[in-house]
Scaffold this motif. Sequence first.
Motif, PDB file in Angstrom:
ATOM      1  N   TYR A   1      -4.142   1.051  -5.068  1.00  0.00           N
ATOM      2  CA  TYR A   1      -3.625   0.050  -4.076  1.00  0.00           C
ATOM      3  C   TYR A   1      -3.110   0.933  -2.731  1.00  0.00           C
ATOM      4  O   TYR A   1      -3.216   0.443  -1.774  1.00  0.00           O
TER       5      TYR A   1
ATOM      6  N   ALA B   1      -9.728  -2.651  -0.405  1.00  0.00           N
ATOM      7  CA  ALA B   1      -8.460  -2.796   0.320  1.00  0.00           C
ATOM      8  C   ALA B   1      -8.281  -4.264   0.489  1.00  0.00           C
ATOM      9  O   ALA B   1      -7.252  -4.729   0.235  1.00  0.00           O
ATOM     10  N   HIS B   2      -9.300  -4.947   0.460  1.00  0.00           N
ATOM     11  CA  HIS B   2      -9.189  -6.492   0.956  1.00  0.00           C
ATOM     12  C   HIS B   2      -8.848  -7.370  -0.434  1.00  0.00           C
ATOM     13  O   HIS B   2      -8.073  -8.228  -0.283  1.00  0.00           O
TER      14      HIS B   2
ATOM     15  N   THR C   1      -3.698  -6.885   3.477  1.00  0.00           N
ATOM     16  CA  THR C   1      -3.945  -5.598   4.233  1.00  0.00           C
ATOM     17  C   THR C   1      -4.249  -5.885   5.604  1.00  0.00           C
ATOM     18  O   THR C   1      -4.734  -6.941   5.911  1.00  0.00           O
ATOM     19  N   ASN C   2      -3.891  -4.883   6.581  1.00  0.00           N
ATOM     20  CA  ASN C   2      -4.003  -5.241   7.970  1.00  0.00           C
ATOM     21  C   ASN C   2      -5.135  -3.962   8.053  1.00  0.00           C
ATOM     22  O   ASN C   2      -5.290  -3.059   7.809  1.00  0.00           O
TER      23      ASN C   2
ATOM     24  N   VAL D   1      -6.424   1.182   7.093  1.00  0.00           N
ATOM     25  CA  VAL D   1      -5.691   0.120   6.674  1.00  0.00           C
ATOM     26  C   VAL D   1      -3.973   0.436   6.549  1.00  0.00           C
ATOM     27  O   VAL D   1      -3.872   1.583   6.365  1.00  0.00           O
TER      28      VAL D   1
ATOM     29  N   ARG E   1      -0.773  -1.453   4.823  1.00  0.00           N
ATOM     30  CA  ARG E   1      -0.262  -2.513   3.996  1.00  0.00           C
ATOM     31  C   ARG E   1       0.847  -2.964   4.928  1.00  0.00           C
ATOM     32  O   ARG E   1       1.900  -2.555   5.629  1.00  0.00           O
TER      33      ARG E   1
END
Lengths: 321, 276, 362
Positions: free
Chosen positions: C230, C239-240, C245-246, C287, C289
Amino acid sequence: MAIGETTATGSVPTTQMSGREATAAAERRSVRKRWLLVSPALAIIGLVGIMPLAIIAVYSFLSPGPYAGISWDPTLEAWLNVFMERDIFDETLGINYAHASIVTRSFVLAFVTMILALIVGFPTAYFIATRPDKQRYLWLFIISLPFWSNLLVRTFAMMLVLRDNGYINSSLIYLNVIEKPLEIIFTNTAVGIGLTYAYLPLMVMPLYASMEKLDFRLIEAGYDLYGNRWKVLWRIVIPLVRPGIIAGCILVFIPAIGAYVTPKLLGGGKNLMVGNLIANQFGTSRDWPLGSAISLFLMLMVMVALIIYVRNVISEADKNA
Amino acid sequence: MPDTVALPPRSRPFDVRYMPGFTSMAWLCLIGLYAPLLIMAFFSFNESRSVTTFTDFSFRWYQIAADNAGVKDATILSLKLAALSTVFATIAATMAGLATTRTRSFKGQAFVFAVINQPLMIPEIVTAVGTLTFFGIIKQVTGIQSFGFLVLAHTVFCIPFAYMPIRARLEDMDLTFEHVAADLYASPWKAFRYVTFPMMLPGIIAGAMLAFVISLDDVIISLLVAGAGETTLPVWMIGQLRRGLTPEVNAISTVLLGVTIIFVSFFFFLTFRKRK
Amino acid sequence: MSNPAVAVEAQGVTKIFGSGEEQVRALDNVSVTIRENEFFTLLGPSGCGKTTLLRLIAGFEHPTDGHILLHGEHIAHLPPFQRPVNTVFQNYALFPHMTVADNIGFGLEMQGMPKQDVARVVDEMLTLVRMENLGRRRTSQLSGGQQQRVALARALAPKPKVLLLDEPLSALDLKLRKEMQIELKRLQNETGITFVFVTHDQEEALTMSDRVAVMNAGNILQIGAPRTIYDHPSERFVAHFIGETNFVEAELIEIDGRNGRVQLPSGAEVPASLPDVDLSPGKVTVVIRPEHVDLVPDAGVLQGTIDNVVYFGTDTHYHLHLDDGTPFVARLQNQRDSAAAFTEGDKAGITVKDNAIQVLVD
């Protein structure tokens, strides 16, 4: 890499066989088992169901034997005789009106039977499909039950109804509607009624099967978009259950056109159908090649019906899949 | 000028499933199918000879039919024939069912289905004359006369009927059950013996019942293929119908009808019990 | 050669279904080591190959290539009924023609255990799954949760070396699923059997597992403890797939082992975690969060405009777009009776909590 090599070559010999090989071997075993299991059914049907068809195909090109059976003279005479006959005196060919009328009658009666069964069967199937779940199976059971009972018994029951002093005539006379009995039995009408009676369940069952899957939200949508009952039926219900309609029609048409028992008992000898004509060639007329040729001709008609069915229903199913 | 809104017209809920006249047609269909059979059964209990005017209730014609040697022989022959063809057809159909359902679609599948269903697609009269000529040749060549020919002819058209419910049952059975059995240390044979077979048994019984009824009902093939002295009950009846009607035929028909109803009811019970 | 702490090992396993043009590569050279007594989860979307891998271990499929080892021994050639491995199937697949006790005892009976011993183990199992006194029931009389317990007991009864679970909770409703998650964890602790669990539900994977393997398109992308997966996803897909996620484009400017520094589009330079591969400075994706950021009225490390504010009860989601147009979500915890700090159209700065920026491999 080193790990892979040691284990693959050394410790466990059974894994020498590669994955692909093992998969292929398992596949071969299951294929062998499958064909072993289907072979009794295929052998019995192939030998006693399909082989005879090949034999009558051969017979149809031979001449009739002196008493019965065949003699080994190849000829097209039998095929010619399906629709034609030779003049007794000058041997010129003319149309065999007796055969032509029997074939026409068979075709018309089978077609009428199909339409009658559709007219009665469609509303019935729709009614069953709109019952609550528990009632549905009861209805389906009750409607299909007569189909499984003996055709002879059902035809006999019909004879009792249609006879000159049968239940219809005696009731009508009792009610003073008619004075002398209507001639129903031993007419084409009687055969048509008998065939419809015999094969009606074959129409209801496939129709029900496709109506059961009918999505009634589509019908709701039809009403929502200002369709009245008739338009909803015509524009939504019927197109959606079309495969069921075709299946039902074919299922009724095929046994109806080859019927033997019903025309024999309700047609009274003068309203023959193809089935009786064939049986006669192997019985009293003793013309086996002609009987074989007519059989093949009948099969041809059935095949045409089946091809229509396959092209309409199966291709539709593919489109939907 | 009313100061309240007028009461709405009386309304009924709109039933989307309803179609005018369909309900009456369904009931008409039901009556049409059953009335002739019920009347026929009713007159089998008639005291007098007539099949149209009922005089008094009696089992007289059942007694007459039971005492008729021809009927007795024909019944025994029909039952023997149906039992034997059912056994052979059900075994063949069960094996074929196992082979055609517990696998992914395979090469030759269409061929197998076509062969198994072949007896349903050919008009019965054609099958009958074909079988007649085929057996004629064999009998001529080998000199064998045997009841086996008739059994074989019946087995052929019983197979597709036995196959239908067996296949349907197997298709309803998730393949996972065999996987579970294998996962829990059952060899293929044990998996069949303890899992597949007991689970498919209702289908097998249903198939056997259909096969039995279909064999018992057959007229045309028996009529043409049967050898001398091999008169099945329907063949005996068709001979009787040409001679004029007595309630004896009603009585026999009613019994046949009863047997069919019992068997087919069992079939339905086995086939539709589990599904809601 | 074989490590005793290893329960299952897949070595370069490839599985191809069909042939010719319809050929599907369900697993593509997958290698994984599952340790003894661990709760291992295969996580991925449907069609990623997770179930295929499970079925290969169980023996329902044959690998096209590669090896499968159980406790150091090759098993690819063994049929399922000779593998000391049991499966809990997705829809339980309880035998409908047997009672609960018969179902549970089936495997033992097939192994030839004497009847009285079978009965004893069945009772033990019923106790283990808290279904005492229900042994004589028909399986159709059980609720979904009870059926699930019977399926578990049935698979555990022969004391397999590895228990395979194929999305066993997917047919249960939310509340029961939560209960069974705890139950499964308990059973795993009590029995000490290695569990291999297949799911597409990331939350299930994160709550129960010791380690998770994230799969996609026939490959294992990342294996690690739930927290690692995570917090430190190594690939965009991971991540997706796990959590919201950004993704932000950035420039990697400094590398020091697993730590580094990146320059964000705003120009701000911030510390970042690096994946476990060799990277060189240059363009990367990072990434962040949504719950690892805060919104501030002044500059922050990133700047954006708020498009949308959605109230979720426990927290509020702010949907922004950064100055270069990249969409960005911030998730801020709500305080009692506090009004949203920002509204649509506001400009806001974004600050990032310590150690919350992860660089991806791609």
